[in-house]
Enzyme design. Sequence first.
Site, mmCIF file in Angstrom:
data_model
loop_
_atom_site.group_PDB
_atom_site.id
_atom_site.type_symbol
_atom_site.label_atom_id
_atom_site.label_comp_id
_atom_site.label_asym_id
_atom_site.label_seq_id
_atom_site.Cartn_x
_atom_site.Cartn_y
_atom_site.Cartn_z
ATOM 1 N N HIS A 41 0.768 -1.245 0.000
ATOM 2 C CA HIS A 41 0.000 0.000 0.000
ATOM 3 C C HIS A 41 0.801 1.297 0.000
ATOM 4 O O HIS A 41 0.181 2.363 0.018
ATOM 5 C CB HIS A 41 -0.939 0.022 1.212
ATOM 6 C CG HIS A 41 -1.926 -1.091 1.222
ATOM 7 N ND1 HIS A 41 -2.928 -1.206 0.281
ATOM 8 C CD2 HIS A 41 -2.051 -2.161 2.040
ATOM 9 C CE1 HIS A 41 -3.635 -2.291 0.530
ATOM 10 N NE2 HIS A 41 -3.123 -2.889 1.594
ATOM 11 N N HIS B 170 -2.897 -3.309 8.185
ATOM 12 C CA HIS B 170 -3.980 -3.586 7.237
ATOM 13 C C HIS B 170 -4.658 -2.276 6.867
ATOM 14 O O HIS B 170 -5.007 -1.490 7.744
ATOM 15 C CB HIS B 170 -5.000 -4.537 7.873
ATOM 16 C CG HIS B 170 -6.252 -4.700 7.078
ATOM 17 N ND1 HIS B 170 -6.303 -5.417 5.910
ATOM 18 C CD2 HIS B 170 -7.500 -4.209 7.270
ATOM 19 C CE1 HIS B 170 -7.544 -5.369 5.429
ATOM 20 N NE2 HIS B 170 -8.282 -4.641 6.238
#
Length: 146
Positions: free
Chosen positions: A37, A138
């Site tokens: 990410h 996450h």
Amino acid sequence: MVMGLGLFLLVFMLGLGLTPPTLAQDNSRYRDFLTKHYDATPQGRNDRYCESMMRRRGLTSPCKDINTFIHGNSRHIKAICGDENGNPYGENLRISKSPFQVTTCNLRGGSSRPPCRYRATAGFRNIVVACENDLPVHLDQSIFRP
């Protein structure tokens, strides 16, 4: 003597199975988060960027449906897990106090088999993360806040 040593080893091995994750394991999950990410300085933020980044980050076998890349300073992302740049959000999540520049890559077409084609959507979003030991592990979602 041998019996005592055997019992000691048995207790020791059982103890290893019951210990919490080590810092190295936590750092591994954080590194995985960054790999999936984080892109500090993107070169373009268009469809070609998404296709290239998804392939380079190993997210195309099978083709991942959606992935968001966060741009900017990794310290600001880590700060979401504390009070400096984050607030509690739902159960066990944190939302950023400030928006981040992001690129979201959405899979085009229905096949999860390569070659993968993505559509890029760029913008500023607040991000929601799950944290472990003050590290993001996450990315739950990104939210547009006008």
